[in-house]
Design an enzyme around this catalytic site. Structure first.
Site, PDB file in Angstrom:
ATOM      1  N   PHE A  72     -24.820  -6.104  14.720  1.00 36.49           N
ATOM      2  CA  PHE A  72     -26.232  -5.869  15.538  1.00 36.49           C
ATOM      3  C   PHE A  72     -27.328  -5.345  14.603  1.00 36.49           C
ATOM      4  CE2 PHE A  72     -22.416  -5.692  18.272  1.00 36.49           C
ATOM      5  CZ  PHE A  72     -22.806  -6.653  19.265  1.00 36.49           C
ATOM      6  N   ASN A 123     -28.280 -10.787  21.988  1.00 36.48           N
ATOM      7  CA  ASN A 123     -29.551 -11.300  21.380  1.00 36.48           C
ATOM      8  C   ASN A 123     -30.519 -12.046  22.497  1.00 36.48           C
ATOM      9  OD1 ASN A 123     -29.260 -10.319  18.948  1.00 36.48           O
ATOM     10  ND2 ASN A 123     -29.144 -12.284  17.682  1.00 36.48           N
ATOM     11  N   THR A 175     -22.549 -14.631  13.345  1.00 41.17           N
ATOM     12  CA  THR A 175     -22.837 -14.936  14.865  1.00 41.17           C
ATOM     13  C   THR A 175     -22.275 -16.350  14.811  1.00 41.17           C
ATOM     14  OG1 THR A 175     -24.710 -13.604  14.900  1.00 41.17           O
ATOM     15  CG2 THR A 175     -24.481 -15.300  16.616  1.00 41.17           C
ATOM     16  N   CYS A 191     -32.680 -14.981  13.736  1.00 41.25           N
ATOM     17  CA  CYS A 191     -31.452 -14.678  14.791  1.00 41.25           C
ATOM     18  C   CYS A 191     -31.971 -15.147  16.165  1.00 41.25           C
ATOM     19  CB  CYS A 191     -31.022 -13.344  14.672  1.00 41.25           C
ATOM     20  SG  CYS A 191     -30.672 -12.829  13.044  1.00 41.25           S
ATOM     21  N   LYS A 228     -27.609 -14.926  -7.359  1.00 43.66           N
ATOM     22  CA  LYS A 228     -27.208 -13.802  -6.613  1.00 43.66           C
ATOM     23  C   LYS A 228     -26.447 -12.904  -6.847  1.00 43.66           C
ATOM     24  CE  LYS A 228     -28.320 -15.688  -1.737  1.00 43.66           C
ATOM     25  NZ  LYS A 228     -27.553 -16.325  -0.614  1.00 43.66           N
ATOM     26  N   LEU A 252     -40.120  -4.091  24.497  1.00 45.73           N
ATOM     27  CA  LEU A 252     -41.085  -4.131  25.475  1.00 45.73           C
ATOM     28  C   LEU A 252     -42.432  -4.091  24.950  1.00 45.73           C
ATOM     29  CD1 LEU A 252     -39.878  -1.690  28.600  1.00 45.73           C
ATOM     30  CD2 LEU A 252     -39.725  -4.166  28.439  1.00 45.73           C
TER      31      LEU A 252
HETATM   32  C1  UGA Z   1     -32.207  -9.125  15.811  1.00 51.61           C
HETATM   33  C2  UGA Z   1     -31.519  -8.212  16.744  1.00 51.61           C
HETATM   34  O1  UGA Z   1     -32.264  -7.177  17.295  1.00 51.61           O
HETATM   35  C3  UGA Z   1     -30.058  -7.542  15.919  1.00 51.61           C
HETATM   36  O2  UGA Z   1     -29.729  -6.604  16.815  1.00 51.61           O
HETATM   37  C4  UGA Z   1     -29.214  -8.731  15.687  1.00 51.61           C
HETATM   38  O3  UGA Z   1     -28.232  -8.093  14.506  1.00 51.61           O
HETATM   39  C5  UGA Z   1     -29.999  -9.699  14.834  1.00 51.61           C
HETATM   40  O4  UGA Z   1     -31.143 -10.159  15.412  1.00 51.61           O
HETATM   41  C6  UGA Z   1     -28.791 -10.562  14.272  1.00 51.61           C
HETATM   42  O5  UGA Z   1     -28.534 -11.401  14.889  1.00 51.61           O
HETATM   43  O6  UGA Z   1     -28.703 -10.652  12.981  1.00 51.61           O
HETATM   44  P1  UGA Z   1     -33.738  -9.231  13.919  1.00 51.61           P
HETATM   45  O7  UGA Z   1     -34.107 -10.867  14.041  1.00 51.61           O
HETATM   46  O8  UGA Z   1     -33.453  -8.746  12.401  1.00 51.61           O
HETATM   47  O9  UGA Z   1     -32.557  -8.401  14.656  1.00 51.61           O
HETATM   48  O10 UGA Z   1     -35.187  -8.466  14.348  1.00 51.61           O
HETATM   49  P2  UGA Z   1     -35.648  -7.751  15.620  1.00 51.61           P
HETATM   50  O11 UGA Z   1     -36.168  -6.395  15.419  1.00 51.61           O
HETATM   51  O12 UGA Z   1     -34.733  -7.883  16.665  1.00 51.61           O
HETATM   52  O13 UGA Z   1     -37.020  -8.557  15.822  1.00 51.61           O
HETATM   53  C7  UGA Z   1     -36.956  -9.730  16.305  1.00 51.61           C
HETATM   54  C8  UGA Z   1     -38.196 -10.419  16.753  1.00 51.61           C
HETATM   55  O14 UGA Z   1     -38.595  -9.750  18.063  1.00 51.61           O
HETATM   56  C9  UGA Z   1     -39.228 -10.028  15.691  1.00 51.61           C
HETATM   57  O15 UGA Z   1     -40.083 -11.074  15.525  1.00 51.61           O
HETATM   58  C10 UGA Z   1     -40.174  -8.995  16.405  1.00 51.61           C
HETATM   59  O16 UGA Z   1     -41.606  -9.166  16.029  1.00 51.61           O
HETATM   60  C11 UGA Z   1     -39.988  -9.411  17.951  1.00 51.61           C
HETATM   61  N1  UGA Z   1     -40.105  -8.379  18.796  1.00 51.61           N
HETATM   62  C12 UGA Z   1     -39.303  -7.108  18.785  1.00 51.61           C
HETATM   63  C13 UGA Z   1     -41.116  -8.331  19.590  1.00 51.61           C
HETATM   64  O17 UGA Z   1     -42.103  -9.169  19.829  1.00 51.61           O
HETATM   65  N2  UGA Z   1     -41.372  -7.251  20.574  1.00 51.61           N
HETATM   66  C14 UGA Z   1     -40.341  -6.234  20.732  1.00 51.61           C
HETATM   67  O18 UGA Z   1     -40.554  -5.327  21.449  1.00 51.61           O
HETATM   68  C15 UGA Z   1     -39.671  -6.235  19.747  1.00 51.61           C
END
Ligand code: UGA
Length: 430
Positions: free
Chosen positions: A152, A208, A121, A260, A35, A250
């Site tokens: 975040f 989260n 986390t 996460c 890495k 939503l």
């Molecule tokens: C999430 C949090 O959003 C971050 O704030 C946090 O820092 C991160 O976890 C972490 O703890 O490290 P991440 O898992 O990278 O981020 O991605 P997200 O954009 O939150 O999406 C998570 C899942 O939810 C995805 O599978 C996405 O498709 C789904 N999702 C998201 C939905 O089904 N509907 C939505 O409206 C939004």
């Protein structure tokens, strides 16, 4: 300031680049030689938009360095961030072995006062134990300050989120750590919340868990919308315009995945259960999420009948667009269920390559969405990669055996696809 990051995963790599961009001198440490040598050459070993270009620029400007030498790294830095993984154990509890290893390593080479900050986390109370873990391997008696500074940022938007946070949370029992970290982040124009380390740990889990619950909430409303023939997209829009609710998270679909939400909800549920205070809403949110792929498969079966020997094209393997991360991706639970129904599965993803165990189960990967759709009975959209919206759907229709699209991310234009002769089904009515 001179800052060290221990752990070059996506959070460590992104945050070290972001803090170098904010004018600090940053070193990234990892035990993984491969890495580090790839990062030294300016090559990111995972897919993340914009990050590599910015990282290369900071390496060239001599603001960002990488090393596998723990002694040089720890002796040369007074502010140390821990950004190692905290995966789930089978009980749901977070595995802290990498945090402990990082703490012991800091203790071993610590020869002066240090501020050690957990960014990973971690369960409630971990930061309070950190001092003891560092000191247990240390002979040095100079001061040690510990803090929790949760991250975040989202994968796929990592650098943008790191540079434009909604808020920065710093939890510590040390006034020196609170003061130094507040100064470190002064170039970031957002509210800074200073609090106890335990509150900072809880803020991360509760955030989260709340976002995961928001997704499961809208997915359940979508199921009712299916029954009542109401468009969930209109419902989400109408709800999201209320500033107390907000439009984010939503988007109804196949549910949440990634490294996460599934892991952090499990850890919080474990902590709650073991504190004699179960979190009922979160328990249900998790159940809804786990049953969402099966809910969609049942809808597919209602339309196309038994899936045995039917050819399905699955579009998207990553847990969300703009990343090659497939951890807890709902695409794979969907593929598993299709295979259980004895369907033949052909897949496409713009960046993810299928691993051998899937190929061994007969799943075939194609380099283009067109090739994956050829002769298929139906398509299931599992990841909302924007390029799927730009495909020549007329061409796809002509390539398929039967023109059915099951849009698990509600991302395509239903009216347009129907005008081309497709049967279109999303989640939440159409
Ligand atoms: C999430 C949090 O959003 C971050 O704030 C946090 O820092 C991160 O976890 C972490 O703890 O490290 P991440 O898992 O990278 O981020 O991605 P997200 O954009 O939150 O999406 C998570 C899942 O939810 C995805 O599978 C996405 O498709 C789904 N999702 C998201 C939905 O089904 N509907 C939505 O409206 C939004």
């Amino acid at each position: 300031m001179k800052i060290l990051f221990i752990g070059m995963g996506y959070v460590g790599t992104t945050m070290s680049t972001a803090l170098a961009m904010a004018g600090h001198l940053v070193t990234g440490f990892d035990v993984d030689e491969e890495k580090i040598s790839s990062l030294k050459e300016g090559k990111l070993y995972f897919h993340e938009p914009e990050l590599q270009e910015m990282m290369v620029e900071r390496i060239r400007n001599k603001q960002l360095f990488f090393t596998t030498d723990p002694q040089k790294a720890i002796e040369g830095h007074d502010i140390i961030f821990i950004t190692v993984g905290t995966p789930s154990l089978s009980s749901g509890k977070a595995d802290l072995r990498y945090i402990k290893k990082a703490a012991e390593m800091i203790g071993r080479y610590k020869a002066s006062e240090k501020i050690v900050v957990i960014k990973s986390t971690v369960p409630i109370g971990t930061t309070r134990n950190l001092e003891q873990w560092v000191q247990s391997s240390s002979v040095d008696s100079s001061l040690l300050h510990t803090a929790m500074n949760p991250e975040f940022l989202r994968e796929g938007n990592a650098l943008h989120d790191a540079l434009n946070p909604d808020r920065i949370v710093i939890g510590s029992e040390s006034s020196k750590a609170l003061h130094t970290l507040t100064k470190l982040y002064q170039a970031f124009h957002c509210p800074i919340v200073t609090t106890s380390s335990q509150a900072a740990e809880m803020i991360k889990y509760a955030s989260n868990a709340f976002l995961a619950t928001k997704i499961s909430f809208i997915n359940e409303i979508a199921r009712l919308c299916d029954q009542k023939k109401i468009e969930i997209q209109d419902v989400s829009k109408g709800m999201g315009l209320d500033h107390r609710i907000g439009p984010a998270f939503l988007q109804a679909g196949l549910g949440y995945g990634g490294s996460c939400f599934p892991k952090d909800t499990k850890e919080l549920l474990w902590t709650a259960e073991n504190s004699g205070c179960p979190l009922h809403i979160l328990q249900e949110a998790e159940k809804v999420n786990q049953s969402q792929p099966q809910y969609f498969i049942d809808k597919i079966k209602q339309k196309v009948g038994p899936l045995e020997k039917k050819k399905a094209a699955v579009f998207g393997l990553s847990f969300k667009p703009h990343t090659d991360d497939t951890r807890e991706s709902v695409s794979f639970s969907t593929i598993e269920k299709l295979l259980l129904e004895k369907a033949q599965v052909q897949v496409h993803d713009p960046v993810v390559k299928l691993t051998k165990n899937w190929l061994d189960q007969g799943v075939e990967q194609f380099p283009s969405a067109y090739a994956a759709a050829k002769d298929c009975d139906f398509i299931v959209i599992c990841t909302d990669w924007p390029e799927y919206g730009e495909l020549d759907w007329g061409k796809i229709h002509s390539l398929m055996k039967d023109g059915s699209i099951f849009d698990g991310r509600n991302m395509l234009d239903a009216v347009y696809l129907k005008s081309l002769g497709f049967h279109y089904q999303g989640i939440g009515y159409e």
